[in-house]
Design a protein around this motif. Sequence first.
Motif, PDB file in Angstrom:
ATOM      1  N   ARG A 169       0.848  -1.215   0.000  1.00 15.04           N
ATOM      2  CA  ARG A 169       0.000   0.000   0.000  1.00 15.04           C
ATOM      3  C   ARG A 169       0.875   1.254   0.000  1.00 15.04           C
ATOM      4  NH1 ARG A 169      -3.698  -2.807   4.718  1.00 15.04           N
ATOM      5  NH2 ARG A 169      -4.188  -4.615   3.403  1.00 15.04           N
ATOM      6  N   VAL A 170       1.954   1.210   0.787  1.00 11.62           N
ATOM      7  CA  VAL A 170       2.893   2.342   0.820  1.00 11.62           C
ATOM      8  C   VAL A 170       3.464   2.551  -0.582  1.00 11.62           C
ATOM      9  CG1 VAL A 170       5.164   3.076   1.663  1.00 11.62           C
ATOM     10  CG2 VAL A 170       3.497   2.104   3.265  1.00 11.62           C
ATOM     11  N   LYS A 171       3.864   1.465  -1.229  1.00  9.88           N
ATOM     12  CA  LYS A 171       4.471   1.577  -2.559  1.00  9.88           C
ATOM     13  C   LYS A 171       3.480   2.188  -3.561  1.00  9.88           C
ATOM     14  CE  LYS A 171       6.879  -0.883  -6.236  1.00  9.88           C
ATOM     15  NZ  LYS A 171       6.830   0.358  -6.977  1.00  9.88           N
ATOM     16  N   GLY A 172       2.245   1.707  -3.534  1.00  9.40           N
ATOM     17  CA  GLY A 172       1.226   2.228  -4.451  1.00  9.40           C
ATOM     18  C   GLY A 172       1.023   3.720  -4.249  1.00  9.40           C
ATOM     19  N   PHE A 173       0.986   4.140  -2.985  1.00 11.06           N
ATOM     20  CA  PHE A 173       0.787   5.554  -2.667  1.00 11.06           C
ATOM     21  C   PHE A 173       1.998   6.371  -3.109  1.00 11.06           C
ATOM     22  CE2 PHE A 173       0.905   9.341  -0.066  1.00 11.06           C
ATOM     23  CZ  PHE A 173      -0.420   9.720   0.085  1.00 11.06           C
ATOM     24  N   GLU A 174       3.208   5.877  -2.757  1.00 14.18           N
ATOM     25  CA  GLU A 174       4.445   6.626  -3.071  1.00 14.18           C
ATOM     26  C   GLU A 174       4.605   6.809  -4.583  1.00 14.18           C
ATOM     27  OE1 GLU A 174       7.552   4.322  -1.232  1.00 14.18           O
ATOM     28  OE2 GLU A 174       7.452   5.498   0.638  1.00 14.18           O
ATOM     29  N   ASP A 175       4.366   5.729  -5.344  1.00 14.20           N
ATOM     30  CA  ASP A 175       4.521   5.820  -6.804  1.00 14.20           C
ATOM     31  C   ASP A 175       3.552   6.836  -7.391  1.00 14.20           C
ATOM     32  OD1 ASP A 175       6.473   3.959  -6.565  1.00 14.20           O
ATOM     33  OD2 ASP A 175       5.369   2.301  -7.501  1.00 14.20           O
ATOM     34  N   ALA A 176       2.319   6.831  -6.869  1.00  5.56           N
ATOM     35  CA  ALA A 176       1.316   7.788  -7.380  1.00  5.56           C
ATOM     36  C   ALA A 176       1.698   9.214  -6.975  1.00  5.56           C
ATOM     37  CB  ALA A 176      -0.067   7.419  -6.854  1.00  5.56           C
ATOM     38  N   ALA A 177       2.180   9.382  -5.726  1.00  6.31           N
ATOM     39  CA  ALA A 177       2.539  10.729  -5.237  1.00  6.31           C
ATOM     40  C   ALA A 177       3.707  11.305  -6.035  1.00  6.31           C
ATOM     41  CB  ALA A 177       2.891  10.671  -3.749  1.00  6.31           C
ATOM     42  N   ALA A 178       4.617  10.417  -6.473  1.00  8.19           N
ATOM     43  CA  ALA A 178       5.798  10.875  -7.222  1.00  8.19           C
ATOM     44  C   ALA A 178       5.414  11.503  -8.561  1.00  8.19           C
ATOM     45  CB  ALA A 178       6.751   9.708  -7.443  1.00  8.19           C
ATOM     46  N   GLU A 179       4.195  11.205  -9.004  1.00  2.00           N
ATOM     47  CA  GLU A 179       3.761  11.740 -10.306  1.00  2.00           C
ATOM     48  C   GLU A 179       3.093  13.108 -10.206  1.00  2.00           C
ATOM     49  OE1 GLU A 179       1.603   8.796 -12.504  1.00  2.00           O
ATOM     50  OE2 GLU A 179       3.293   7.400 -12.283  1.00  2.00           O
ATOM     51  N   ASN A 180       2.930  13.610  -8.999  1.00  2.00           N
ATOM     52  CA  ASN A 180       2.292  14.926  -8.855  1.00  2.00           C
ATOM     53  C   ASN A 180       3.208  15.841  -8.031  1.00  2.00           C
ATOM     54  OD1 ASN A 180       0.795  17.177  -8.206  1.00  2.00           O
ATOM     55  ND2 ASN A 180      -1.128  16.045  -8.024  1.00  2.00           N
ATOM     56  N   SER A 181       3.887  16.749  -8.715  1.00  2.00           N
ATOM     57  CA  SER A 181       4.921  17.552  -8.043  1.00  2.00           C
ATOM     58  C   SER A 181       4.345  18.618  -7.114  1.00  2.00           C
ATOM     59  CB  SER A 181       5.832  18.198  -9.096  1.00  2.00           C
ATOM     60  OG  SER A 181       5.041  19.012  -9.921  1.00  2.00           O
ATOM     61  N   SER A 182       3.016  18.795  -7.102  1.00  2.00           N
ATOM     62  CA  SER A 182       2.481  19.776  -6.156  1.00  2.00           C
ATOM     63  C   SER A 182       2.358  19.169  -4.748  1.00  2.00           C
ATOM     64  CB  SER A 182       1.146  20.355  -6.639  1.00  2.00           C
ATOM     65  OG  SER A 182       0.235  19.326  -6.843  1.00  2.00           O
ATOM     66  N   PHE A 183       2.657  17.871  -4.632  1.00  2.00           N
ATOM     67  CA  PHE A 183       2.644  17.257  -3.298  1.00  2.00           C
ATOM     68  C   PHE A 183       4.060  17.045  -2.792  1.00  2.00           C
ATOM     69  CE2 PHE A 183      -1.639  16.488  -4.554  1.00  2.00           C
ATOM     70  CZ  PHE A 183      -2.340  16.558  -3.352  1.00  2.00           C
TER      71      PHE A 183
END
Length: 314
Positions: A169-183
Amino acid sequence: KAAVALTVASVSAVMLAGCSSDSGSGSGKIAFIQGVSGDEFYISMQCGIEAAAKDAGLTVDTQGPAKFDPTLQKPIVDSVVASRPSAILIAPTDVAAMQAPLAAAANAGIKVVLVDTTLDDPSIAASAISSDNVGGGAEAFKAIESLNPNGGKVLIISTDPGVSTVDARVKGFEDAAAENSSFDYLGVQYSHNDPAEAAKLVSAALAKDPDIVGVFATNTFSAEGTATGVRQAGKQDQVKIVGFDAGPAQVKQLREGTVQALIAQQPDTIGKDGIEQAKAAIDGGEVTKDISTGFHVITADNIDGEGAQYIYKS
Ligand code: T6T
């Protein structure tokens, strides 16, 4: 050890009260070893297991350690192996530490079916069934993203490294977060599956970064504690919380508005599939090595409609 196992087994028997079906009475003996006793996710899974076992003419004995901890789960596995069931359904509490005990079970001719969590080398198991945990983590980020369209600081509260489900779950979240630079992703902190520890971690994180806008909590106990921490800091209007799982206390926090979304798994389906796979393995039939089950996002908008069916049993 025997005394501990007995206590845990009787706790388990009491928990059956929430299921709509009792245990089967056939000759095939199955053991279900939970990740931890008293967790509504495993209680709901037990209900699915009991119902499917009854239909298949199998008897189930359920036990679980008092904490999500391999040093407590291993002795349960050892005593279950000594009792020679036909199959063990188990949620291993650590990918590495539970490998050897479960390999020993398989070597003793007992069919091992992994339900929920897995092992470093799941090939010792007849089948492994779990939610799409990477997908669920990505979905959690999507929810935080739509609650915070302008981005900001986000944090993950998880349980322990080495637990396959929450790590995915952490990996899924981290990979998705890496695609949005406003976070701005602040990383993951581990609460050891203790809500009080999760609350403390969140309070400390908010003291250090008072402008956090979102927290992803990777399971029931981290989510319950995260909500407490945010509420105690008086930041419930600012910090959006997305939690995995859908236990009754989590649903209460969703209704109160402290938590914005829950990623509900289908523990009863995992349990039912687990029995089907165990039966096929015992009968020498065809097994499916890997089964992925779905998840559903529950929010305040659907909790009284289609979301209600996904609330866990207690
Ligand atoms: O999230 C579930 C389960 O999938 C995970 O492996 C451990 O925590 C839970 O049981 C929820 O408390």
